[in-house]
Every structure is written in structure tokens, then in C-alpha cells.
Enzyme design. Structure first.
Site, PDB file in Angstrom:
ATOM      1  N   LYS A 178      41.220  30.556 -75.803  1.00  0.00           N
ATOM      2  CA  LYS A 178      42.230  29.751 -75.620  1.00  0.00           C
ATOM      3  C   LYS A 178      41.722  28.440 -76.081  1.00  0.00           C
ATOM      4  O   LYS A 178      40.633  28.235 -75.530  1.00  0.00           O
ATOM      5  CB  LYS A 178      42.904  29.831 -73.850  1.00  0.00           C
ATOM      6  CG  LYS A 178      43.350  29.346 -74.060  1.00  0.00           C
ATOM      7  CD  LYS A 178      44.222  29.107 -72.209  1.00  0.00           C
ATOM      8  CE  LYS A 178      44.592  28.081 -71.750  1.00  0.00           C
ATOM      9  NZ  LYS A 178      45.625  28.210 -70.138  1.00  0.00           N
TER      10      LYS A 178
ATOM     11  N   GLU B 247      52.563  36.311 -69.981  1.00  0.00           N
ATOM     12  CA  GLU B 247      51.429  34.846 -68.954  1.00  0.00           C
ATOM     13  C   GLU B 247      51.937  34.502 -67.774  1.00  0.00           C
ATOM     14  O   GLU B 247      52.230  33.984 -68.235  1.00  0.00           O
ATOM     15  CB  GLU B 247      50.337  34.699 -69.737  1.00  0.00           C
ATOM     16  CG  GLU B 247      49.318  33.455 -68.721  1.00  0.00           C
ATOM     17  CD  GLU B 247      48.601  32.433 -69.581  1.00  0.00           C
ATOM     18  OE1 GLU B 247      48.143  31.398 -69.016  1.00  0.00           O
ATOM     19  OE2 GLU B 247      48.924  32.629 -70.819  1.00  0.00           O
TER      20      GLU B 247
ATOM     21  N   ARG C 203      49.994  29.662 -60.669  1.00  0.00           N
ATOM     22  CA  ARG C 203      49.788  27.801 -59.785  1.00  0.00           C
ATOM     23  C   ARG C 203      50.894  28.231 -59.618  1.00  0.00           C
ATOM     24  O   ARG C 203      50.942  26.618 -58.683  1.00  0.00           O
ATOM     25  CB  ARG C 203      50.497  26.617 -61.156  1.00  0.00           C
ATOM     26  CG  ARG C 203      49.768  27.131 -62.072  1.00  0.00           C
ATOM     27  CD  ARG C 203      50.536  26.097 -63.258  1.00  0.00           C
ATOM     28  NE  ARG C 203      50.005  26.143 -64.324  1.00  0.00           N
ATOM     29  CZ  ARG C 203      50.150  25.803 -65.238  1.00  0.00           C
ATOM     30  NH1 ARG C 203      51.196  25.247 -66.044  1.00  0.00           N
ATOM     31  NH2 ARG C 203      49.392  25.791 -66.521  1.00  0.00           N
TER      32      ARG C 203
END
Length: 205
Positions: free
Chosen positions: A127, A39, A43
Site C-alpha cells: 500500500k 476494506e 477506526r
């Protein structure tokens, strides 16, 4: 999200990269260590380029986009070649945008009501974020009774020490962890270290 994606590895590496080349090297090291999924979080400014590079250069690893927080990011990640999307939370607009990409996605939840709302939309893999601050293993045990059909990937505060406790839960398919790709190892392109950490993580289950 298709449950098979959560079954690829006991740990889903959560990776923040500042260099697309380092992302490719990290993906190769993770794969060599037995981790089949990565993943890459949105960011940094190079995140989309990193997803594109990894998807092209390391086709045997399943690459996803994490920290997807807007509809635009969902579309951009899909266009970059992401195979799945991960969100820290899930608004109605983001749910619609992620669904419209046609990609599997893992929406973030931290409450029973959020999980139930997504279940009403047919989403059964979630999640759990931020896992440790939100109650950790004890919380997931408590909600397993009323929500037995949901599966979770806890992320946030997960370490090699507490990961086994999460993975022992029947509702936990895998955990998300950033410890497999430390920022200093990525900066130094110490991919041997990342491969070693990946091997240990792959052996957790």
C-alpha cells in the site's frame, strides 16, 4: 499479499462504518456495482462486528480489515473473519503479527527504504500511503526503475479524477478510495448511490 487480491477491482473501497447493518448494505451495493472487495477500517467501535457481519452475510465479496496498527488488531481482525489485512505502515512487530495470521496483507509504505525492507521479507504487493502527500504518480514513476517487481495500491487523496493516472502505471494494481462510500450515504443508508459510485469505479479500468 497475493497479487490476485489486488486484481479483483480497480478500486478497493476504504470504508469507515458506525453501523454494522450499514456495512452489510454497503457491501451488497458495492458488489452489485461490480466491486468485489471491501476494506473495512478499524477506526470505529463497530468495525470488527461489521467485518464479521459482512463476511457472513455477503460471502461473494472479499472483506478485509484496514488501518491495522497493532498485533492485537491483526489477530482480532482474523478472528472476525477478515480475508486480508491492510496497514498504514509496518513495524517489525506488526509484520510478524500479520504474517502469523496466515492472511494476505498489504503493508503501507511511503519511502523506498520501507519498500525495500518489505521486499527483503518477500512482500511484493504494498500500500502506498499517503499517496498524494507522498509524491503521487510522479513518485511511483520515479521508483519503478529501481523497484520494478513491486506492485502498489496507492491510497490517500485518491479521487475519481486522479485515479486513472495511477491506474495507468504498470506498477499500480489498484487504488484505494473512500469516495465510493461517503459517510452521508452510509448514514442515510443510501445504497443506491453507493452502487452507482461503484459502477463508475469498476469501469475505471
Amino acid at each position: 499479499m497475493k497479487h490476485e487480491l489486488l486484481d479483483l477491482s480497480p478500486v478497493m473501497p476504504v470504508v469507515v462504518v458506525d453501523d454494522a447493518d450499514a456495512a452489510v448494505g454497503a457491501a451488497r451495493a458495492l458488489l452489485a456495482g461490480g466491486i468485489k472487495v471491501i476494506e473495512l477500517t478499524l477506526r470505529t467501535d463497530v468495525a470488527l462486528a461489521a467485518i464479521e457481519r459482512v463476511a457472513s452475510a455477503v460471502p461473494d465479496i472479499v472483506v478485509g480489515a484496514g488501518t491495522v496498527t497493532t498485533a492485537g488488531q491483526a489477530r482480532q481482525a482474523a478472528d472476525a473473519g477478515a480475508s486480508f489485512l491492510v496497514t498504514p505502515g509496518c513495524t517489525e512487530r506488526l509484520l510478524e503479527a500479520a504474517s502469523s495470521t496466515g492472511l494476505p496483507f498489504l503493508p503501507g509504505v511511503s519511502t523506498v527504504s520501507e519498500a525495500m525492507r518489505l521486499a527483503e521479507h518477500g512482500v511484493s504487493a504494498l500500500k502506498f500511503f499517503p499517496a498524494e502527500p507522498s509524491g503521487g504518480v510522479a513518485y511511483l514513476k520515479a521508483i519503478a526503475g529501481p523497484l520494478p517487481s513491486l506492485r502498489f495500491c496507492p491510497t490517500g487523496g485518491i479521487t475519481p479524477d486522479n485515479a486513472p493516472g495511477y491506474l495507468a502505471l504498470p506498477t499500480v494494481a489498484c487504488v484505494g478510495g473512500s469516495w465510493l462510500t461517503p459517510r452521508d450515504a452510509l448514514s442515510a443508508k443510501d445504497f443506491a448511490r453507493i452502487e452507482t459510485l461503484a459502477r463508475k469505479a469498476a469501469a475505471l479500468r
